[in-house]
Design a protein around this motif. Structure first.
Motif: not given
Length: 238
Positions: A127, A159, A166
């Motif tokens: 992420k 995403f 992400y």
């Protein structure tokens, strides 16, 4: 704004949009501005007590300009015990000297994002946390209306299919004036952008326009933000 308030806003965003899961390794995109530096404090502070365990990394993509001194940012990351990586690029040279772009911001953002995503992936992150605050979200929506004719802004969680990453925006509930207060209270080592286009962009135009409209119509930005929350823009339903 005190650290406790920053953490409260951050946790609300993280909980509301399920931004963090157990075992996440999160790359914090650090531009050197007040927002990304506050995000370092926010996620490092959250890490100490959040029930889901996660790791953080800090990454700065340098565009290759002179007078971009990151010593203060390095010291802050060391103080917060966050591993810090600087990605050196020649993006500035390509955009301003080789291509001589008249509207450089879009291409620059795309290239910076690509470099950030690649390093995050290399470091094993799943992420990327970005420092967008409440006004950033509203400004983006207004820019889409003015310049593209559509009602759109980026979502709290996105995403990135090609990279399998992400992107999350934990500061989405924080007002810019509060981040300015946080910067002043904690003496954040802000690095001024050396970009030739800094302060002369469509975003800066929209920021000034919204600021003036807010003075004439107190509470306007908050009402626009609520309109986004209640809209059908992808990613905003919770």
């Amino acid at each position: 704004m005190k650290l406790q308030q920053l953490l409260s806003h951050t946790r609300k965003a993280v909980d509301t949009y399920n931004m963090i899961d157990d075992g996440d390794k999160i790359a914090i995109g650090v531009s050197g501005g007040k927002d990304s530096l506050a995000l370092l404090y926010a996620l490092k502070g959250l890490q100490r007590f959040y029930p889901k365990k996660f790791e953080v990394e800090a990454i700065t993509v340098s565009l290759g300009f002179d007078n971009f001194d990151l010593a203060g940012v390095k010291n802050l990351c060391k103080e917060l015990d966050i591993n810090y990586t600087i990605v050196d690029t020649d993006i500035g040279e390509i955009i301003f000297n080789e291509r001589k772009e008249k509207n450089p911001c879009s291409l620059c953002a795309k290239m910076r994002k690509g470099a950030l995503n690649e390093m995050a992936d290399k470091l094993g992150c799943n992420k990327i946390a970005l420092g967008h605050h409440k006004e950033d979200i509203v400004e983006t929506m207004m820019m889409s209306l003015f310049f593209e004719g559509r009602f759109y802004t980026f979502s709290p969680v996105t995403f990135l299919d090609r990279m399998k990453l992400y992107s999350i925006r934990p500061l989405m509930y924080v007002a810019e004036k509060d981040l300015i207060g946080f910067k002043n209270k904690y003496n954040l080592p802000v690095v001024k952008s050396p970009c030739p286009a800094d302060g002369n962009t469509k975003r800066e135009y929209m920021k000034n326009l919204l600021s003036n409209l807010e003075k004439e119509n107190p509470g306007l930005v908050q009402r626009l933000y609520r309109a986004i929350e209640s809209s059908d823009i992808k990613g905003w339903k919770f």
